[in-house]
Design an enzyme around this catalytic site. Sequence first.
Site, PDB file in Angstrom:
ATOM      1  CB  SER A  56      22.452  -3.971  -0.815  1.00 55.54           C
ATOM      2  OG  SER A  56      22.592  -4.484  -2.094  1.00 55.54           O
ATOM      3  CG  HIS A  77      17.843  -3.628  -3.287  1.00 51.10           C
ATOM      4  ND1 HIS A  77      18.641  -2.735  -3.974  1.00 51.10           N
ATOM      5  CD2 HIS A  77      18.688  -4.396  -2.567  1.00 51.10           C
ATOM      6  CE1 HIS A  77      19.917  -2.972  -3.669  1.00 51.10           C
ATOM      7  NE2 HIS A  77      19.958  -3.975  -2.818  1.00 51.10           N
ATOM      8  CG  ASP A 125      -0.179   0.037   2.523  1.00 52.63           C
ATOM      9  OD1 ASP A 125      -0.789  -0.026   3.582  1.00 52.63           O
ATOM     10  OD2 ASP A 125       1.075   0.125   2.497  1.00 52.63           O
TER      11      ASP A 125
END
Length: 733
Positions: free
Chosen positions: A515, A192, A127
């Site tokens: 990352s 990500h 959402d």
Amino acid sequence: MKRNPIFLILTFYSLFLLGELKSSLATQPKNENQVYIVYMGGVDSTNGSLRKDHDHVLNMVLRRNEKALVHNYKYGFSGFAARLSKNEANSIAQQPGVVSVFLDPILKLHTTRSWDFLNSQTYVEIDNTLSSSTPSSSDICIPTGWNGTCMTSKDFNSSNCNRKIIGARYYPNLDGGDDNDVAGTPRDMHGHGTHTASTAAGNVVSGASYFGLAAGTAKGGSPGSRLSIYKVCNFGCSGSAILAAFDDAISDGVDILSVSLGGSPDPQPDLKTDVIAIGAFHAVERGIVVICSAGNSGPEQSTVVNDAPWILTVAATTIDRDFQSNVVLGNNKVVKGQAINFSPLSKSPNYPLITGESAKKKTADLTEARQCSPSSLDKKKVKGKIVICDAINDIYPTFSKIETVQKAGGLGLVHISDQDGAVVNNYAKFPATVVRPKDNSILIQYINSTSNPMGTILPTVTIIKYKPAPMVAIFSSRGPSSLSKNILKPDIAAPGVNIVAAGTSSPYSMKTGTSMSCPHVSGLAGSIKSRNPTWSASAIRSAIMTSATQINNMKGPIATDLGLIATPYDYGAGGITTTEPLQPGLVYETSTIDYLNFLCYIGYNTTTIKVISKTVPDSFNCPKDSTRDHISNINYPSIAISNFGGKGSVNVSRIVTNVGEEEEIVYSAVVNAPSGVKVQLIPEKLQFTKRSKKQSYQVIFSSNLTSLKEDLFGFITWRSGKYSVRSPFVLTV
Ligand SMILES: *[C@@H]1O[C@H](CO)[C@@H](O)[C@H](O)[C@H]1NC(C)=O
Ligand SMILES: *[C@@H]1O[C@H](CO)[C@@H](O)[C@H](O)[C@H]1NC(C)=O
Ligand SMILES: *[C@@H]1O[C@H](CO)[C@@H](O)[C@H](O)[C@H]1NC(C)=O
Ligand SMILES: *[C@@H]1O[C@H](CO)[C@@H](O)[C@H](O)[C@H]1NC(C)=O
Ligand SMILES: *[C@@H]1O[C@H](CO)[C@@H](O)[C@H](O)[C@H]1NC(C)=O
Ligand SMILES: *[C@@H]1O[C@H](CO)[C@@H](O)[C@H](O)[C@H]1NC(C)=O
Ligand SMILES: *[C@@H]1O[C@H](CO)[C@@H](O)[C@H](O)[C@H]1NC(C)=O
């Protein structure tokens, strides 16, 4: 005027299972042309007009097939990606002005244990939006000179860009990619890119938590900075799209690039075919700071990727936070477990416990059953119980065993590990926890002492101010660099374990990997850049590296996840600090010429280098005998010497620039040398004045050791009052 920097964030849609990726590649018809990248070096002008030879080669391709072109690179560097036959590719490689021609590689994002996280996200509603997770802030505005754009799609319109996110581009699948394609939107469905972007430059948001865990205030490293998003990953991240993003970002006018993806260390591409190294070179040449993740292939040595000397390469550490999901036994003793789960079990030890060994299926092997390997457990015995599985001498992670236990009707899983460790995984709703060697004896004794063992697994609680921290994460890729042992890599380490930042499927998500450590450093670089807008990319890198710490929160040396004292192969210069890099005192500036000398050493000749770099002076020539000693002498903030030992002394030099407030200042050297090695600095004091902002010094390493058994590490520190400028060094056998 102070101007907050703009980031480039390479972001992603989704990378599902590798198997899926492989099979989609495997179904490509064999004799259909494949996508090749034709790399042609620098550009003559940044206005998008093609170099003559670029125009010529491109027209050769288009004459044969006008639909062959996939991307044309013309702002930051020259070249293109196109569908070519093997013969065509070979003949283009011979054309004047062409540096390299190679098949479009597929890179991957540098999150780790991502399956756990994907599992955990299957039960939350989608959402949220990219823009609401990093809301706009009134004190920043779109800078003049910004040439970026906000690409739109069905689910992303121009009002999704704002004063925080000032640019968004996407690079659809190579097969065109229409609006209905998941790739045909700048919106991040995977999470990500949203996570890394908010880590680097998210605004301050209080009341952040991951489903109640790790509660606190979330804020990016440089909350005043703006973001420009370049979504390059769809099903995998194609090298041709990554290069297109670099090309656009250079032309848009970003200041800092945060790149949390990379190739595999085995085999690592050489510099002529390494798309991140190529894109980063041209960005750095224009003064952009490029920060990349080191990879998640640790703890084996020589696994670091994104290790070109113009890149700031980031390893991952833990933070001072632990997540405990303890086991309560029938005798009310508590066994410490590490996990993130939202165990729905009762807090009373009312559930029968059984070992995998005792739950063995008739046909299964005893060791397999003990380890809860696939289809080794008897459903009748497991049903309604918590299963204790052994991880001793077993490489399979906990989550692979959850499936086995769950399939057999088990209620929960206690994994007995034979390794200390600090990386805590996320098992979402399933009650699974990991018991480390130092905590497992109470559990084993209890199981042995009763015929009817009972227990329960408690839901996770967050432990803060956990010690020791930081620790280098087990998965973080390690040095030495496979490109050259004369440049130390990784450069730096930053938090990358269980990082809570903005999410797509929930307001916050928790992710692990280099990352996640990369954008921490990008945020820091942003803060340095906004305070010191005129500093070069290498000065910013130097400030971050020379202010790093090697000491943990117990005042001991930073260790690895496995309990060993960390070395610069694990963390480079050390863990980032946050205030010292803003005022580093001295910086090591590395020039484009330094990087070109590195290319000479790697095997490029002067002619090729003049194609690659259009800013190089005409007088530039590769040294006649480009040796590794030249590389050790690149003005880098760390020192790496190879082939050391048994051959007298080695001498390297460095130049430091005074960027402190004090124009008249004296620095003295402090050396931490490994035993058996003498480190002499000439001079031992550096005196800066109004007229001499730069000083050079030499370091002479010598040793009596006839043969070095292992690589040796140490530090050289220049000190003056409040400033401490520290460089790691490594001497390799
Ligand atoms: C771009 O710059 C080059 C060299 O500076 C110039 O020759 C050319 O006319 C320019 N092209 C455009 C489209 O402005
Ligand atoms: C953009 O989309 C949102 C809904 O997602 C809508 O409220 C808004 O009016 C749209 N803006 C424009 C400029 O179309
Ligand atoms: C934006 O484009 C203009 C015109 O091409 C150029 O002069 C300017 O330098 C660019 N801005 C940045 C930040 O690169
Ligand atoms: C548990 O029992 C087994 C077999 O009876 C024995 O080999 C083992 O040493 C015992 N372990 C502990 C910790 O008591
Ligand atoms: C430089 O290297 C390129 C590519 O390897 C080669 O084609 C060229 O002949 C070389 N030039 C000189 C002057 O050696
Ligand atoms: C170190 O090397 C430099 C350059 O090769 C040379 O000028 C200098 O004298 C050397 N210093 C010592 C102490 O050997
Ligand atoms: C080498 O050996 C001599 C004599 O044992 C000693 O005085 C000197 O300090 C040693 N040098 C190093 C670098 O260990």
